[in-house]
Motif scaffolding. Structure first.
Motif, mmCIF file in Angstrom:
data_model
loop_
_atom_site.group_PDB
_atom_site.id
_atom_site.type_symbol
_atom_site.label_atom_id
_atom_site.label_comp_id
_atom_site.label_asym_id
_atom_site.label_seq_id
_atom_site.Cartn_x
_atom_site.Cartn_y
_atom_site.Cartn_z
ATOM 1 N N TYR A 1 0.846 -1.189 0.000
ATOM 2 C CA TYR A 1 0.000 0.000 0.000
ATOM 3 C C TYR A 1 0.890 1.250 0.000
ATOM 4 O O TYR A 1 1.798 1.369 0.825
ATOM 5 N N TYR A 2 0.607 2.140 -0.923
ATOM 6 C CA TYR A 2 1.381 3.368 -1.081
ATOM 7 C C TYR A 2 0.482 4.577 -0.813
ATOM 8 O O TYR A 2 -0.649 4.633 -1.302
ATOM 9 N N CYS A 3 1.018 5.533 -0.068
ATOM 10 C CA CYS A 3 0.297 6.788 0.084
ATOM 11 C C CYS A 3 0.801 7.789 -0.961
ATOM 12 O O CYS A 3 1.938 7.710 -1.422
ATOM 13 N N ASN A 4 -0.071 8.694 -1.300
ATOM 14 C CA ASN A 4 0.247 9.730 -2.271
ATOM 15 C C ASN A 4 -0.355 11.042 -1.804
ATOM 16 O O ASN A 4 -1.475 11.068 -1.292
ATOM 17 N N MET A 5 0.383 12.121 -1.953
ATOM 18 C CA MET A 5 -0.126 13.440 -1.585
ATOM 19 C C MET A 5 0.262 14.453 -2.646
ATOM 20 O O MET A 5 1.392 14.424 -3.152
ATOM 21 N N ARG A 6 -0.659 15.319 -2.951
ATOM 22 C CA ARG A 6 -0.387 16.431 -3.855
ATOM 23 C C ARG A 6 -0.074 17.641 -2.983
ATOM 24 O O ARG A 6 -0.975 18.258 -2.406
ATOM 25 N N VAL A 7 1.215 17.941 -2.911
ATOM 26 C CA VAL A 7 1.729 18.918 -1.950
ATOM 27 C C VAL A 7 2.056 20.227 -2.638
ATOM 28 O O VAL A 7 2.740 20.245 -3.670
#
Length: 119
Positions: free
Chosen positions: A92-98
């Protein structure tokens, strides 16, 4: 900016896990936060996503079992996973648009956390 995920593990079928992912570094704000997963031999797929104002979207396969949430003050996203099934086994990978500035947004990925569901 770095994303650090934790909270995966080995669990029996119908069990629960709650991985989390925290962002650190030069952060102005964060727009969408999401979780993706990749099973062995498979492609990375979207699991759940949450916007800054709390709107959510889920893959059909996890609706009613998984809940995504976020803490904007701490720059953390969570994934409450209930009634886990063997088909949920994946990294499981997290992703964020920062946004590092008010005008510059970039997509960042965490390192992945393994979730294994035993039947």
């Amino acid at each position: 900016v770095q994303l650090q995920a934790c909270g995966g593990g080995l669990v029996q079928a119908r069990g629960s896990l709650r991985p989390s992912c925290a962002a650190s570094g030069s952060i102005f704000s964060i727009n969408d936060m999401g979780w993706y997963r990749q099973a062995p031999g498979g492609q990375r797929e979207l699991v759940a996503i949450i916007t800054r104002d709390g709107s959510t979207n889920y893959a059909d396969s996890v609706k009613g079992r998984f809940t995504i949430s976020r803490d904007n003050a701490k720059n953390v996203v969570y994934l409450q996973m209930n009634d886990l099934q063997s088909k949920d086994t994946a990294v499981y990978y997290c992703n964020m648009r920062v946004l590092t500035t008010p005008r510059f947004e970039y997509s960042y990925w965490g390192q992945g956390t393994q979730v294994t569901v035993s039947s």
